[in-house]
Design an enzyme around this catalytic site. Structure first.
Site, PDB file in Angstrom:
ATOM      1  N   GLN A   1       0.850  -1.185   0.000  1.00 19.01           N
ATOM      2  CA  GLN A   1       0.000   0.000   0.000  1.00 19.01           C
ATOM      3  C   GLN A   1       0.889   1.241   0.000  1.00 19.01           C
ATOM      4  OE1 GLN A   1      -2.218   1.796   3.287  1.00 19.01           O
ATOM      5  NE2 GLN A   1      -4.099   1.471   2.125  1.00 19.01           N
TER       6      GLN A   1
ATOM      7  N   TYR B   1      -5.876  10.985   3.985  1.00 22.01           N
ATOM      8  CA  TYR B   1      -4.483  11.242   3.601  1.00 22.01           C
ATOM      9  C   TYR B   1      -4.426  12.005   2.272  1.00 22.01           C
ATOM     10  CZ  TYR B   1      -3.758   8.203   7.562  1.00 22.01           C
ATOM     11  OH  TYR B   1      -3.794   7.676   8.829  1.00 22.01           O
TER      12      TYR B   1
ATOM     13  N   ARG C   1      -7.543   2.233  -2.892  1.00 17.78           N
ATOM     14  CA  ARG C   1      -8.415   2.207  -1.717  1.00 17.78           C
ATOM     15  C   ARG C   1      -9.077   3.568  -1.515  1.00 17.78           C
ATOM     16  NH1 ARG C   1      -7.903   0.550   4.743  1.00 17.78           N
ATOM     17  NH2 ARG C   1      -9.489  -1.049   4.502  1.00 17.78           N
TER      18      ARG C   1
ATOM     19  N   GLY D   1     -10.060  -6.747   9.026  1.00 16.11           N
ATOM     20  CA  GLY D   1      -8.894  -6.052   9.558  1.00 16.11           C
ATOM     21  C   GLY D   1      -8.414  -6.598  10.881  1.00 16.11           C
ATOM     22  N   ARG D   2      -8.924  -6.025  11.972  1.00 10.20           N
ATOM     23  CA  ARG D   2      -8.430  -6.405  13.300  1.00 10.20           C
ATOM     24  C   ARG D   2      -8.481  -7.906  13.592  1.00 10.20           C
ATOM     25  NH1 ARG D   2     -11.013  -0.870  15.354  1.00 10.20           N
ATOM     26  NH2 ARG D   2     -12.126  -1.351  13.442  1.00 10.20           N
TER      27      ARG D   2
END
Length: 366
Positions: A100, A186, A233, A322-323
């Site tokens: 990424q 971002y 993404r 994810g987690r």
């Protein structure tokens, strides 16, 4: 129903063994000095190589692109060599791994970027946003972000060149492809979202103008390494790091159409995943499916059942967990066999060493 998660599929030139994605998650374990991926990280990703696709943690494309302490880069030869350890370890286990590529723009502090002032689409400070710096202790030291300066046309061209080079570096490091981080507030997101961009030139104003930087970055990377190795993404409905768009359904449906034209290999959509977050508007997912013909990944608040249902309904092709991947290195096997999931320790997410990174066991059926 969960069988939908275990159908193999093609992604560009590679075949994926299942439709379970380990999405990018910052862990801040890169070796200092130099922000270099290391043996510990190689072991961490190799432990999780049963995912159909791993997208490695956000990796800054330049010194200016770094938002947080101890995150890895991909702009020096030493960093490329560090990532080669990771990709070799994942490939040895039969996995597929994308890098990424990340530029945080205004979501940083001078302490993380060599004392410089951050850059962004506009000279707008992200309100109520903190990042962590290395303050000399082993724990992350959180500080407020500062006001960025608006990027000039020369800055824009320079950063596009950095993205292009980072894509080439990722392939040199052995990655199977790259994901452009255009989400979560971002840099690319700071151009896309209306409330983070007050430019009056061709990079601001209309939706088409605000998507221009995204399109030019993607074109530079697809020209360099091929569109069949470039994913993107997006996070249409999050307000993470202070970016908000006034008309997100319109803006991000247009983004999907643009990325379809540019032929990127996948679209990875991060849904809001905190507990009381609003649901994604019902009309959005069918609109994206209509606008974009490639592989669609959704991540956020999915369990096995919801993920399989999204694939069966044709809304998604792959699902990111994810987690759960942090504390369940064998997550696909646990999903397949209905084994219970371990929970992660939030105190070991960022920084530190092997504790909370490598010491989560695989499930042992009694």
């Amino acid at each position: 129903m969960k069988d939908a998660l275990f159908q193999p599929m093609r992604l560009g030139k590679v075949t994926l063994k299942n439709r379970i994605v380990m999405p990018p998650m910052t862990r801040s374990r890169a070796s200092q000095s130099g922000n270099v991926a290391n043996d510990m990280m190689a072991k961490y990703y190799a432990q999780r190589a049963d995912a159909g696709l791993i997208v490695a943690e956000g990796t800054q494309i330049s010194e200016m692109g770094q938002g947080y302490a101890w995150t890895p880069g991909i702009y020096t030869q030493e960093q490329i060599a560090g990532w080669k350890k990771v990709t070799d370890a994942v490939h040895d286990k039969g996995g597929v791994i994308y890098a990424q590529l990340w530029h945080v723009g205004r979501v940083t502090h001078p302490a993380n970027i060599g004392g410089q002032q951050p850059i962004s689409s506009s000279a707008l400070k992200a309100e109520n946003v903190k990042v962590f710096i290395d303050d000399g202790s082993n724990a992350p030291g959180f500080v407020d972000v500062v006001e960025p300066r608006e990027m000039t046309k020369a800055d824009i061209q320079h950063v596009i060149g950095e993205y292009r080079q980072a894509a080439l570096n990722a392939i040199e490091a052995g990655f199977d492809g790259i994901e452009l981080h255009a989400a979560n507030g971002y840099l690319v997101n700071q151009f896309i979202d209306s409330e983070a961009n007050n430019r009056t030139d061709e990079y601001g104003g209309s939706v088409e103008n605000r998507l221009r930087f995204l399109g030019e970055v993607v074109e530079a990377m697809t020209d360099a390494i091929g569109a069949d190795r470039v994913g993107v993404r997006l996070a249409p409905f999050t307000s993470l790091n202070g970016t908000v768009d006034k008309t997100p359904v319109e803006t991000y449906t247009a983004a999907a159409a643009l990325l379809n034209k540019l032929n990127v290999v996948y679209l990875h959509i991060a849904e809001v995943d905190w507990d009381d977050a609003p649901e994604t508007p019902a009309e959005f997912k069918p609109a994206v499916r209509e606008a974009y013909n490639g592989t669609i990944i959704y991540a956020g608040r999915y369990n096995a059942e919801k993920g399989a249902e999204a694939i069966a309904d044709g809304i998604a092709d792959m699902i990111g967990f994810g987690r759960p991947f942090i504390s369940n290195p064998d997550l696909p096997n646990r999903i397949m066999n209905d084994y219970p999931l371990a929970t992660h320790d939030p105190d070991t997410l960022f920084g530190g060493a092997e504790k909370g990174l490598l010491d989560y066991p695989v499930y042992q059926a009694s």
